[in-house]
Design a protein around this motif. Structure first.
Motif, short mmCIF file in Angstrom:
data_model
loop_
_atom_site.label_atom_id
_atom_site.label_comp_id
_atom_site.label_asym_id
_atom_site.label_seq_id
_atom_site.Cartn_x
_atom_site.Cartn_y
_atom_site.Cartn_z
N ARG A 30 0.85 -1.19 0.00
CA ARG A 30 0.00 0.00 0.00
C ARG A 30 0.88 1.25 0.00
N ILE A 31 0.48 2.25 -0.77
CA ILE A 31 1.13 3.57 -0.71
C ILE A 31 0.15 4.54 -0.11
N ASN A 32 0.54 5.23 0.91
CA ASN A 32 -0.31 6.23 1.55
C ASN A 32 -0.17 7.56 0.83
N THR A 33 0.76 8.37 1.22
CA THR A 33 0.96 9.70 0.63
C THR A 33 2.10 9.66 -0.38
N MET A 34 1.88 10.32 -1.52
CA MET A 34 2.94 10.57 -2.48
C MET A 34 3.10 12.08 -2.63
N GLY A 35 4.32 12.51 -2.83
CA GLY A 35 4.51 13.95 -2.89
C GLY A 35 5.75 14.36 -3.63
N TRP A 36 5.87 15.67 -3.81
CA TRP A 36 7.02 16.28 -4.45
C TRP A 36 7.63 17.31 -3.52
N TYR A 37 8.94 17.25 -3.39
CA TYR A 37 9.71 18.21 -2.64
C TYR A 37 10.73 18.84 -3.59
N SER A 84 2.81 28.27 -15.39
CA SER A 84 3.23 29.62 -15.03
C SER A 84 4.51 29.59 -14.20
N LEU A 85 5.47 28.87 -14.68
CA LEU A 85 6.71 28.70 -13.92
C LEU A 85 7.48 30.01 -13.78
N LYS A 86 8.12 30.14 -12.62
CA LYS A 86 8.90 31.33 -12.30
C LYS A 86 10.36 30.91 -12.07
N ALA A 87 11.24 31.88 -12.15
CA ALA A 87 12.65 31.60 -11.91
C ALA A 87 12.87 30.98 -10.54
N GLU A 88 12.08 31.42 -9.56
CA GLU A 88 12.25 30.90 -8.20
C GLU A 88 11.77 29.46 -8.04
N ASP A 89 11.18 28.88 -9.07
CA ASP A 89 10.82 27.46 -9.04
C ASP A 89 12.02 26.57 -9.41
N THR A 90 13.10 27.19 -9.83
CA THR A 90 14.30 26.43 -10.19
C THR A 90 14.82 25.67 -8.97
N ALA A 91 14.98 24.36 -9.12
CA ALA A 91 15.41 23.51 -8.01
C ALA A 91 15.54 22.08 -8.51
N VAL A 92 16.08 21.23 -7.66
CA VAL A 92 16.00 19.79 -7.89
C VAL A 92 14.72 19.30 -7.22
N TYR A 93 13.89 18.62 -7.97
CA TYR A 93 12.61 18.14 -7.47
C TYR A 93 12.72 16.65 -7.15
N TYR A 94 12.28 16.29 -5.95
CA TYR A 94 12.35 14.92 -5.48
C TYR A 94 10.95 14.36 -5.24
N CYS A 95 10.76 13.14 -5.67
CA CYS A 95 9.53 12.42 -5.40
C CYS A 95 9.67 11.69 -4.06
N ASN A 96 8.57 11.60 -3.35
CA ASN A 96 8.55 10.93 -2.05
C ASN A 96 7.29 10.09 -1.93
N ALA A 97 7.42 8.95 -1.28
CA ALA A 97 6.25 8.11 -1.03
C ALA A 97 6.43 7.38 0.29
N ASP A 98 5.31 7.17 0.98
CA ASP A 98 5.34 6.36 2.18
C ASP A 98 4.18 5.37 2.15
N GLY A 99 4.39 4.24 2.78
CA GLY A 99 3.36 3.21 2.76
C GLY A 99 3.82 1.96 3.45
N THR A 100 3.42 0.81 2.91
CA THR A 100 3.71 -0.48 3.52
C THR A 100 4.23 -1.45 2.46
N ILE A 101 5.33 -2.12 2.78
CA ILE A 101 5.87 -3.15 1.91
C ILE A 101 5.13 -4.45 2.17
#
Length: 128
Positions: A30-37, A84-101
């Motif tokens: 099961r995957i609970n929350t998925m997100g972007w950082y 509507s991307l802005k210069a301040e959106d420049t970054a490395v984007y990471y995917c994240n997920a938590d759940g149960t194996i």
């Protein structure tokens, strides 16, 4: 283990759009929350957007109205549509997920232990 593989980063002009994708694979029960950082050099990693298994989104104030997070539970994939991307959106984007194996035991696929996984990161550069 659960692996997250991101795609879709790149270079775009201010005002443009990009879509990031992240696919999870492994012994997933099961995957609970998925997100972007995202993270820029010298600063802490910050939450951009997250979405629960039921589809409830949560956004950072800086991206509300411009970014949309969605997920397709059938193939354990999460997307981030960035407009509507802005210069301040420049970054490395990471995917994240938590759940149960999960694991097979006695002929059944059962929950084993909780996990939290991160992708390798994808660069998004917005030129002004």
């Amino acid at each position: 283990q659960v692996q997250l593989v991101e795609s879709g980063g790149g270079l775009v002009q201010a005002g443009g759009s990009l879509t990031l994708s992240c696919a999870a694979s492994g012994y997933i029960f099961r995957i609970n929350t998925m997100g972007w950082y995202r993270q820029v050099p010298g600063k802490q990693r910050e939450l951009v957007a997250a979405i629960t298994s039921g589809g409830t989104p949560n956004y950072a104030d800086s991206v509300k109205g411009r970014f949309t997070i969605s997920r397709y539970n059938a193939n354990n994939t999460v997307y981030l549509q960035m407009n509507s991307l802005k210069a301040e959106d420049t970054a490395v984007y990471y995917c994240n997920a938590d759940g149960t194996i999960g694991m097979y035991s006695g002929g059944r696929y059962s929950p084993r232990k909780d996990f939290t996984s991160w992708g390798q990161g994808t660069q998004v550069t917005v030129s002004s």
